[in-house]
Design a protein around this motif. Sequence first.
Motif, mmCIF file in Angstrom:
data_model
loop_
_atom_site.group_PDB
_atom_site.id
_atom_site.type_symbol
_atom_site.label_atom_id
_atom_site.label_comp_id
_atom_site.label_asym_id
_atom_site.label_seq_id
_atom_site.Cartn_x
_atom_site.Cartn_y
_atom_site.Cartn_z
ATOM 1 N N LEU A 1 14.497 87.491 24.216
ATOM 2 C CA LEU A 1 13.412 88.121 22.925
ATOM 3 C C LEU A 1 13.686 89.518 22.646
ATOM 4 O O LEU A 1 13.889 89.880 21.466
ATOM 5 C CB LEU A 1 12.048 87.686 23.393
ATOM 6 N N ILE A 2 14.114 90.410 23.716
ATOM 7 C CA ILE A 2 14.260 91.647 23.468
ATOM 8 C C ILE A 2 15.449 91.867 22.777
ATOM 9 O O ILE A 2 15.512 92.672 21.925
ATOM 10 C CB ILE A 2 14.250 92.474 25.023
ATOM 11 N N PHE A 3 16.401 91.261 23.243
ATOM 12 C CA PHE A 3 17.821 91.529 22.774
ATOM 13 C C PHE A 3 17.773 90.648 21.329
ATOM 14 O O PHE A 3 18.542 91.340 20.445
ATOM 15 C CB PHE A 3 18.895 90.931 23.648
ATOM 16 N N ASP A 4 17.061 89.671 20.942
ATOM 17 C CA ASP A 4 16.984 89.209 19.574
ATOM 18 C C ASP A 4 16.360 90.159 18.695
ATOM 19 O O ASP A 4 16.645 90.176 17.454
ATOM 20 C CB ASP A 4 16.223 88.002 19.840
ATOM 21 N N VAL A 5 15.218 90.640 19.224
ATOM 22 C CA VAL A 5 14.396 91.808 18.521
ATOM 23 C C VAL A 5 15.494 93.101 18.109
ATOM 24 O O VAL A 5 15.364 93.808 17.178
ATOM 25 C CB VAL A 5 13.271 92.294 18.974
ATOM 26 N N GLU A 6 16.142 93.453 19.116
ATOM 27 C CA GLU A 6 17.229 94.532 18.838
ATOM 28 C C GLU A 6 18.133 94.238 17.679
ATOM 29 O O GLU A 6 18.571 94.951 16.974
ATOM 30 C CB GLU A 6 18.035 94.520 20.335
ATOM 31 N N ILE A 7 18.738 92.990 17.678
ATOM 32 C CA ILE A 7 19.660 92.438 16.377
ATOM 33 C C ILE A 7 18.879 92.735 15.316
ATOM 34 O O ILE A 7 19.373 93.029 14.148
ATOM 35 C CB ILE A 7 20.088 91.101 16.866
ATOM 36 N N VAL A 8 17.382 92.285 15.229
ATOM 37 C CA VAL A 8 16.906 92.388 13.855
ATOM 38 C C VAL A 8 16.598 93.739 13.636
ATOM 39 O O VAL A 8 16.718 93.931 12.264
ATOM 40 C CB VAL A 8 15.445 91.558 14.356
ATOM 41 N N MET A 9 16.297 94.580 14.377
ATOM 42 C CA MET A 9 16.279 96.032 14.184
ATOM 43 C C MET A 9 17.401 96.888 13.868
ATOM 44 O O MET A 9 17.634 97.868 13.149
ATOM 45 C CB MET A 9 15.495 96.705 15.163
ATOM 46 N N LEU A 10 18.473 96.425 14.400
ATOM 47 C CA LEU A 10 20.018 97.052 14.157
ATOM 48 C C LEU A 10 20.485 96.654 12.898
ATOM 49 O O LEU A 10 21.099 97.675 12.029
ATOM 50 C CB LEU A 10 20.980 96.706 15.414
ATOM 51 N N ILE A 11 20.463 95.606 12.023
ATOM 52 C CA ILE A 11 21.227 95.339 10.988
ATOM 53 C C ILE A 11 20.588 96.101 9.929
ATOM 54 O O ILE A 11 21.257 96.537 9.135
ATOM 55 C CB ILE A 11 20.955 93.662 10.959
ATOM 56 N N PRO A 12 19.173 95.889 9.681
ATOM 57 C CA PRO A 12 18.636 96.969 8.633
ATOM 58 C C PRO A 12 19.035 98.459 8.765
ATOM 59 O O PRO A 12 19.062 99.138 7.586
ATOM 60 C CB PRO A 12 17.263 96.748 8.540
ATOM 61 N N SER A 13 19.122 99.000 10.016
ATOM 62 C CA SER A 13 19.483 100.316 10.025
ATOM 63 C C SER A 13 20.754 100.695 9.655
ATOM 64 O O SER A 13 21.190 101.547 9.274
ATOM 65 C CB SER A 13 19.372 100.680 11.537
#
Length: 117
Positions: free
Chosen positions: A65-77
């Motif tokens: 879950l931590i690394f899944d949320v990481e991807i969700v935050m990296l793409i819009p950035s």
Amino acid sequence: MFQLMVFVPLVMAIMVLILSLSLILGKKVKLNREKSSPFECGFDSNSNFRLPFSLRFFLITIIFLIFDVEIVMLIPSVYSLTKSILIYWGGVFLLFIMILLLGLFHEWKQGALNWAL
């Protein structure tokens, strides 16, 4: 109106044909205890309900879950790169990546990434 009167029965006939062919030619599944169980989460739900939950399974789920949320935050950035000041964006992005890498190294040192039992 005439096209609709022809089209609707034709679609219904094709739908009935496809459904009946899938019932006739479809693969017959033999249900067993594991397949009919409503849970697939690492333990047998049909046995004793007081068995302790696997902490290892829980840790793997949290790491995912931590690394899944990481991807969700990296793409819009990355998409916001064109609309922001490059130095501020780079600093925030670098800080975010460093926090994630520190968390990854901490998990690695704690042995949470050791998949062998």
